[in-house]
Structures are given as structure tokens and as C-alpha cells.
Write a protein that holds these residues in place. Structure first.
Motif, PDB file in Angstrom:
ATOM      1  N   TYR A   1     -10.505  10.201   6.752  1.00 10.48           N
ATOM      2  CA  TYR A   1      -9.675  10.315   5.551  1.00 10.48           C
ATOM      3  C   TYR A   1     -10.422   9.768   4.338  1.00 10.48           C
ATOM      4  O   TYR A   1     -11.447   9.099   4.459  1.00 10.48           O
ATOM      5  CB  TYR A   1      -8.357   9.552   5.728  1.00 10.48           C
ATOM      6  N   ARG A   2      -9.856  10.055   3.192  1.00 11.94           N
ATOM      7  CA  ARG A   2     -10.417   9.596   1.926  1.00 11.94           C
ATOM      8  C   ARG A   2      -9.459   8.582   1.316  1.00 11.94           C
ATOM      9  O   ARG A   2      -8.245   8.802   1.294  1.00 11.94           O
ATOM     10  CB  ARG A   2     -10.589  10.780   0.985  1.00 11.94           C
ATOM     11  N   PHE A   3      -9.993   7.488   0.798  1.00  9.90           N
ATOM     12  CA  PHE A   3      -9.167   6.429   0.235  1.00  9.90           C
ATOM     13  C   PHE A   3      -9.304   6.375  -1.278  1.00  9.90           C
ATOM     14  O   PHE A   3     -10.395   6.548  -1.826  1.00  9.90           O
ATOM     15  CB  PHE A   3      -9.562   5.070   0.823  1.00  9.90           C
ATOM     16  N   GLY A   4      -8.191   6.130  -1.931  1.00 10.43           N
ATOM     17  CA  GLY A   4      -8.194   5.925  -3.370  1.00 10.43           C
ATOM     18  C   GLY A   4      -8.605   4.507  -3.716  1.00 10.43           C
ATOM     19  O   GLY A   4      -9.051   3.742  -2.849  1.00 10.43           O
ATOM     20  N   PRO A   5      -8.455   4.110  -4.981  1.00  8.37           N
ATOM     21  CA  PRO A   5      -8.821   2.752  -5.394  1.00  8.37           C
ATOM     22  C   PRO A   5      -7.893   1.715  -4.766  1.00  8.37           C
ATOM     23  O   PRO A   5      -6.716   1.976  -4.510  1.00  8.37           O
ATOM     24  CB  PRO A   5      -8.638   2.791  -6.921  1.00  8.37           C
ATOM     25  N   SER A   6      -8.420   0.539  -4.534  1.00  6.26           N
ATOM     26  CA  SER A   6      -7.610  -0.555  -3.999  1.00  6.26           C
ATOM     27  C   SER A   6      -6.665  -1.082  -5.077  1.00  6.26           C
ATOM     28  O   SER A   6      -7.062  -1.259  -6.233  1.00  6.26           O
ATOM     29  CB  SER A   6      -8.511  -1.685  -3.512  1.00  6.26           C
TER      30      SER A   6
ATOM     31  N   ASP B   1      -8.152   8.083 -12.204  1.00  7.96           N
ATOM     32  CA  ASP B   1      -7.748   7.864 -13.595  1.00  7.96           C
ATOM     33  C   ASP B   1      -6.416   7.116 -13.661  1.00  7.96           C
ATOM     34  O   ASP B   1      -6.233   6.220 -14.497  1.00  7.96           O
ATOM     35  CB  ASP B   1      -7.618   9.203 -14.331  1.00  7.96           C
ATOM     36  N   PHE B   2      -5.491   7.488 -12.800  1.00  7.08           N
ATOM     37  CA  PHE B   2      -4.166   6.857 -12.783  1.00  7.08           C
ATOM     38  C   PHE B   2      -4.269   5.359 -12.531  1.00  7.08           C
ATOM     39  O   PHE B   2      -3.674   4.553 -13.260  1.00  7.08           O
ATOM     40  CB  PHE B   2      -3.301   7.520 -11.717  1.00  7.08           C
ATOM     41  N   PHE B   3      -5.032   4.959 -11.513  1.00  6.12           N
ATOM     42  CA  PHE B   3      -5.133   3.532 -11.206  1.00  6.12           C
ATOM     43  C   PHE B   3      -5.925   2.776 -12.268  1.00  6.12           C
ATOM     44  O   PHE B   3      -5.632   1.603 -12.544  1.00  6.12           O
ATOM     45  CB  PHE B   3      -5.727   3.325  -9.806  1.00  6.12           C
ATOM     46  N   ASP B   4      -6.915   3.434 -12.875  1.00  4.55           N
ATOM     47  CA  ASP B   4      -7.621   2.800 -13.996  1.00  4.55           C
ATOM     48  C   ASP B   4      -6.646   2.514 -15.140  1.00  4.55           C
ATOM     49  O   ASP B   4      -6.668   1.427 -15.744  1.00  4.55           O
ATOM     50  CB  ASP B   4      -8.745   3.714 -14.499  1.00  4.55           C
ATOM     51  N   GLU B   5      -5.796   3.477 -15.444  1.00  4.19           N
ATOM     52  CA  GLU B   5      -4.817   3.296 -16.514  1.00  4.19           C
ATOM     53  C   GLU B   5      -3.818   2.201 -16.180  1.00  4.19           C
ATOM     54  O   GLU B   5      -3.464   1.378 -17.042  1.00  4.19           O
ATOM     55  CB  GLU B   5      -4.070   4.613 -16.754  1.00  4.19           C
TER      56      GLU B   5
ATOM     57  N   LEU C   1      -0.290  -2.842 -12.709  1.00  6.28           N
ATOM     58  CA  LEU C   1      -0.623  -3.383 -11.398  1.00  6.28           C
ATOM     59  C   LEU C   1      -0.387  -4.886 -11.348  1.00  6.28           C
ATOM     60  O   LEU C   1       0.107  -5.411 -10.341  1.00  6.28           O
ATOM     61  CB  LEU C   1      -2.075  -3.061 -11.037  1.00  6.28           C
ATOM     62  N   ALA C   2      -0.708  -5.583 -12.420  1.00  5.46           N
ATOM     63  CA  ALA C   2      -0.462  -7.024 -12.458  1.00  5.46           C
ATOM     64  C   ALA C   2       1.036  -7.325 -12.401  1.00  5.46           C
ATOM     65  O   ALA C   2       1.473  -8.263 -11.727  1.00  5.46           O
ATOM     66  CB  ALA C   2      -1.071  -7.629 -13.722  1.00  5.46           C
ATOM     67  N   ARG C   3       1.838  -6.510 -13.096  1.00  7.64           N
ATOM     68  CA  ARG C   3       3.286  -6.723 -13.094  1.00  7.64           C
ATOM     69  C   ARG C   3       3.870  -6.487 -11.703  1.00  7.64           C
ATOM     70  O   ARG C   3       4.704  -7.257 -11.225  1.00  7.64           O
ATOM     71  CB  ARG C   3       3.951  -5.786 -14.104  1.00  7.64           C
ATOM     72  N   LEU C   4       3.430  -5.422 -11.042  1.00  8.28           N
ATOM     73  CA  LEU C   4       3.935  -5.137  -9.703  1.00  8.28           C
ATOM     74  C   LEU C   4       3.458  -6.175  -8.696  1.00  8.28           C
ATOM     75  O   LEU C   4       4.203  -6.555  -7.779  1.00  8.28           O
ATOM     76  CB  LEU C   4       3.498  -3.744  -9.261  1.00  8.28           C
ATOM     77  N   ASN C   5       2.226  -6.645  -8.860  1.00  2.80           N
ATOM     78  CA  ASN C   5       1.727  -7.706  -7.995  1.00  2.80           C
ATOM     79  C   ASN C   5       2.580  -8.955  -8.134  1.00  2.80           C
ATOM     80  O   ASN C   5       2.926  -9.608  -7.143  1.00  2.80           O
ATOM     81  CB  ASN C   5       0.264  -8.005  -8.332  1.00  2.80           C
TER      82      ASN C   5
ATOM     83  N   TRP D   1       5.889 -11.611 -17.035  1.00  3.74           N
ATOM     84  CA  TRP D   1       6.152 -12.907 -16.422  1.00  3.74           C
ATOM     85  C   TRP D   1       4.900 -13.467 -15.745  1.00  3.74           C
ATOM     86  O   TRP D   1       4.649 -14.672 -15.777  1.00  3.74           O
ATOM     87  CB  TRP D   1       7.296 -12.800 -15.416  1.00  3.74           C
ATOM     88  N   ALA D   2       4.081 -12.616 -15.139  1.00  8.98           N
ATOM     89  CA  ALA D   2       2.876 -13.085 -14.461  1.00  8.98           C
ATOM     90  C   ALA D   2       1.952 -13.832 -15.402  1.00  8.98           C
ATOM     91  O   ALA D   2       1.288 -14.796 -15.000  1.00  8.98           O
ATOM     92  CB  ALA D   2       2.138 -11.899 -13.835  1.00  8.98           C
ATOM     93  N   GLN D   3       1.909 -13.433 -16.673  1.00  6.49           N
ATOM     94  CA  GLN D   3       1.028 -14.097 -17.634  1.00  6.49           C
ATOM     95  C   GLN D   3       1.727 -15.272 -18.317  1.00  6.49           C
ATOM     96  O   GLN D   3       1.120 -16.314 -18.567  1.00  6.49           O
ATOM     97  CB  GLN D   3       0.540 -13.077 -18.664  1.00  6.49           C
TER      98      GLN D   3
END
Length: 474
Positions: A115-120, A241-245, A252-256, A402-404
Motif C-alpha cells: 500500500y501507499r501511505f500519505g503524510p504522517s 497538499d491537504f496535509f501541508d495546508e 492538525l495542532a488543534r485536533l492533536n 487552546w493548545a497554544q
């Protein structure tokens, strides 16, 4: 002559068929174009409190939130296709029934062969969980009891890869289960060990406090979405592109923060005490929390009260705050509370005060994070919270995340920073501890009392909770 004519006609017919086949091939869209033409992005997933679950308001989960945003970016509707175990999940992709897999899947060498994996989008570590009170192994060679892992999991792959180095090691796989079920089996003595992601263990310890990490087998490993291996890069490129954005805009920081920000610290004694008091104290006060929660989730209100008083109506502190919600005299008077030691008056007053704080926050704060800001204000005052938001902005960070903001609460202890504020010194570390503890208690109450809801909206009204496909959905 007739043979020649027949041959010519046959040649023309074969040529036309070949040209037709070429046209069809040229008109076959690439993967992304096919999804857009279909108007639907199909995403395979697993029912799980981190990946995908269903609550009264609809679908939710970390992978669901990202998948919904990705579908919106493509301009198509999203269809989540849940599986019940890993073999079934990968089968969905193999059979072309879904376009991608999004279920907290670890990028491993064996999986990369197929399989092919996207960005972490976050990382985990393989961790051996054991039951407290039993001998704690420090490496795989010391495991002598039962070890269970999920069939088809990255943990099973890891053990197969390490097998030649540990010829005495024995383990068994379970197909019709999930990782939380294996942790339950460890907690209840059905097996001695299991291998899971560190993040899942940290979440699960809140309701199985007798399990702990024996040791970690790996450095952090990347978690990513999975696609078919194909020469067509259209969907894969859009995913990059989506994950870079989403990295750049702070999503990503907010969801983390939303899904992992409250699980770092675990206190065994405190958790055992909390679980005991959910049985011997909470039932007495639950009707009051439900009655006065208003637009808040009653379990959140109960979590605040536990943090404040451990559900003790007579609680008091040296600062003069008293009662179930530990109200000051001024706050009690403002909320119309005549007797702070009366449980109902205290709960009603605390709920109204928290609701007012939430309503007074700037509209720029995302709705799903407003409650954490409000809780910090409940602890140290709205003025100090607004000071921290200003300091966060001054430091080039996002005052609406909130994370920041929570990282900067400690600045209110330092003269260099609090001299720049309107309201001066405040116990920011205490406020951070206050919010994190409430999130932990709330998380446990969600697991004990039904599926997850928006912490800012009360949808639980004594009726049975039957909209959860798995008992572990929290």
C-alpha cells in the motif's frame, strides 16, 4: 476478389475496434477525477473513539474530521465505511470499495510493500501493557505469560519481525476484538500482556487504572492514511497538499490538542479514588447535575465539581471558596446563591457562572474549544485569561487555539510577562492543571455514562444511550 474484400473488411473492423479501445483508455479518468465525477469520497475506517464514532449530533472522531475536510476540499460528499476489524478494513481497499483508509494506521515496512501511505499526522510508540501487581518485564525476553495482539495489526507485524531474536516468545492473535478489548482483558486478568499504541494506553488508563506500561518497543512511528499502490498520483498529490495546508493553518495542532492534549499525566491513586466515588457519591448528585446543566453536558459539570470538591457539599479551602462548585462569596451573590453549602444551589450557581463565562468569550474562538477557555477563566478569572490571550498573540501565536494559549498560562507567574498584562500575576500553572484534570474526569465519565457529546451542549436527559455501536465509544 471476394476473399480480398472480406480481408479488407476484417482489417477495417479490427482497426476500428483498436481505435475504440484507445479512445476508451484515454477517456478513463485519473483516480481523483473519478472521485469527483462520482461526487463521493469513500473512506474506510474502524469504529473507535479516536478514528470514527457516532454520537447524537452525528459522526465524529479525529480521522472523520480530517476526512470531512478533505472531501470538502475535493468538492464531494463524504461516505465513511466502517469495518469491524483490520482484515476487513484492508479488504475494503483491496476490493475497490473505498478510496482511502483512515483509521490510525501505522506506516510499517510490510504494509508499504502492498500500500501507499500519505503524510504522517501524529506518531505513536509500540508499548507493552501489563497488570499492576504482576511482575513487570523490561524487555521481550522476560515475557513468560500470555500475550495477545490484534490479528493483522502493526503490533503482530512487529512481533513477527522480532521473532527470530526471541525464539521462546509466544503470542496469540485476536481477530474479533479491538485494542481496548485487549486492554480490558489485561485489566481483568484474562491475559497477562498486550501490545498497543502508547496514546491508546494513556486514554484507557482512566477507566482501567490497574494497567500500566511495562516498556516501549519502538521509537515513535508515523500514523497516516492508506491508498492503493498505483502509478496515478492524482489523489495522492491532493492528499499531500491537504496535509501541508492543515499543518500550516494549525488544524492538525488543534485536533492533536482536542484528542491527545489531556492524556499526558496519569495518577493511579487519583483515578482509583475517582472511579470509586462515581459509585458511592455521584449517583446522589447526578440528578442535580442533569437538572442544572443547561446547554452544558451534565458530565462536564460533574467533572468540574469533582475537581473542585470531590463531590463534597461541605468542601472549603483556605481562600474562602466553599461547596460543591467551590464558589467565592462574590460569585455566589452574583449567581443568586444564598447558601454555598447547599448542593443544589451550588451546582446551579456554578453551571450558570460557567455558562456565562463561555458566552462572554470572543466569537473568534472555535466552538469546540470555547469550553476549555471558559474553564480556565472559571479557575483564575476572565481578566487573566484574556491577558494570556494577548500574550499569546504578542508571541506570534494563535490566541484562539487552546493548545497554544495553554502553553502561555505559566507566563503569568513570571514578572517579565505579567507586568505587561492588565491584571498582573495569576496562578497560571494551577489553571492549566485544573483544565487538564477536568478533561480527564470528563473523559472517564463519558466512558462510564454513554457516548461522547459536545462538552458545551447537554444532550443527555436520563434516557438510555443506545446510539453507540461499541461500548468503548467515548
Amino acid at each position: 476478389m471476394q476473399c480480398i474484400n472480406r480481408l479488407s473488411r476484417l482489417t477495417l473492423l479490427l482497426g476500428a475496434l483498436l481505435l475504440s479501445a484507445c479512445d476508451v483508455k484515454e477517456n478513463i479518468p485519473n483516480q481523483q477525477a473519478g472521485i469527483i465525477a462520482r461526487g463521493e469520497l469513500r473512506v474506510g475506517t474502524l469504529y473507535h473513539p479516536l478514528y470514527y464514532f457516532i454520537r447524537k449530533q452525528g459522526e465524529d472522531g479525529l480521522d472523520y474530521e480530517l476526512a470531512r475536510q478533505f472531501a470538502e476540499r475535493l468538492g464531494v460528499r463524504l461516505t465513511m465505511v466502517p469495518a469491524y476489524h483490520l482484515d476487513e478494513l484492508f479488504g475494503l481497499l483491496d476490493e475497490g470499495k473505498v478510496d482511502i483508509l483512515a483509521a490510525g494506521l501505522i506506516n510499517t515496512p510490510l504494509r508499504r510493500q502492498h500500500y501507499r501511505f500519505g503524510p504522517s499526522y501524529y506518531e505513536v510508540a509500540q508499548t507493552l501493557a501489563y497488570r499492576k501487581g504482576q511482575p513487570r518485564p523490561t524487555e521481550l525476553g522476560q515475557i513468560t505469560g500470555g500475550l495477545r495482539v490484534l490479528a493483522g495489526s502493526s503490533q503482530a507485524e512487529w512481533l513477527h519481525r522480532l521473532g527470530p531474536d526471541y525464539p521462546e516468545l509466544r503470542w496469540e492473535t485476536r481477530r474479533e476484538a479491538d485494542a481496548e478489548e485487549l486492554l480490558r482483558q489485561v485489566a481483568e486478568g484474562d491475559t497477562d500482556f498486550t501490545l498497543v499504541e502508547d496514546t491508546l494506553l494513556a486514554r484507557t488508563q482512566r477507566y482501567y487504572p490497574n494497567i500500566a506500561a511495562a516498556f516501549t518497543l519502538s521509537e515513535p512511528l508515523p500514523v497516516a492514511w492508506v491508498l492503493e499502490q498505483r502509478t496515478d498520483d492524482s489523489l495522492y498529490s491532493s492528499m499531500l497538499d491537504f496535509f501541508d495546508e492543515r499543518q500550516a493553518d494549525g488544524t492538525l495542532a488543534r485536533l492533536n490538542e482536542k484528542y491527545f492534549g489531556h492524556i499526558q499525566d496519569f495518577d493511579y491513586v487519583d483515578t482509583r479514588t475517582f472511579l470509586r466515588r462515581t459509585e458511592d457519591r455521584l449517583p446522589r448528585f447526578r440528578p442535580l447535575f442533569e437538572r442544572h446543566a443547561g446547554k452544558l453536558d451534565w458530565r462536564l459539570l460533574a467533572a468540574v465539581s469533582y475537581q473542585e470538591s470531590h463531590w463534597d457539599p461541605q468542601a472549603r479551602s483556605y481562600t474562602g471558596v466553599r461547596g460543591m462548585m467551590m464558589l467565592t462569596e462574590d460569585t455566589a451573590k452574583l449567581m443568586g446563591v444564598a447558601d454555598r453549602l447547599d448542593p443544589e444551589q451550588s451546582i446551579r450557581g456554578g453551571a450558570q457562572y460557567l455558562g456565562q463565562l463561555k458566552a462572554r468569550l470572543p466569537d473568534s474562538i472555535p466552538e469546540d474549544e470555547r469550553i476549555w477557555f471558559a474553564l480556565a477563566a472559571y479557575n483564575m478569572g476572565l481578566g487573566h485569561l484574556l491577558d494570556v490571550r494577548r500574550l499569546t498573540k504578542k508571541r506570534g501565536q494563535d490566541p484562539n487555539a487552546w493548545a497554544q494559549v495553554k502553553e502561555n498560562l505559566v507566563l503569568l507567574h513570571q514578572p517579565k510577562w505579567y507586568r505587561q498584562t492588565r491584571h498582573g500575576y495569576a496562578r497560571g500553572r494551577e489553571a492549566l492543571h485544573f483544565v487538564n484534570n477536568i478533561r480527564q474526569y470528563y473523559h472517564s465519565l463519558q466512558w462510564l455514562n454513554g457516548p461522547q457529546t459536545d462538552p458545551g451542549i447537554n444532550t443527555v436527559r436520563n434516557e438510555p444511550q443506545a446510539d453507540s455501536p461499541l461500548p468503548s465509544e467515548i
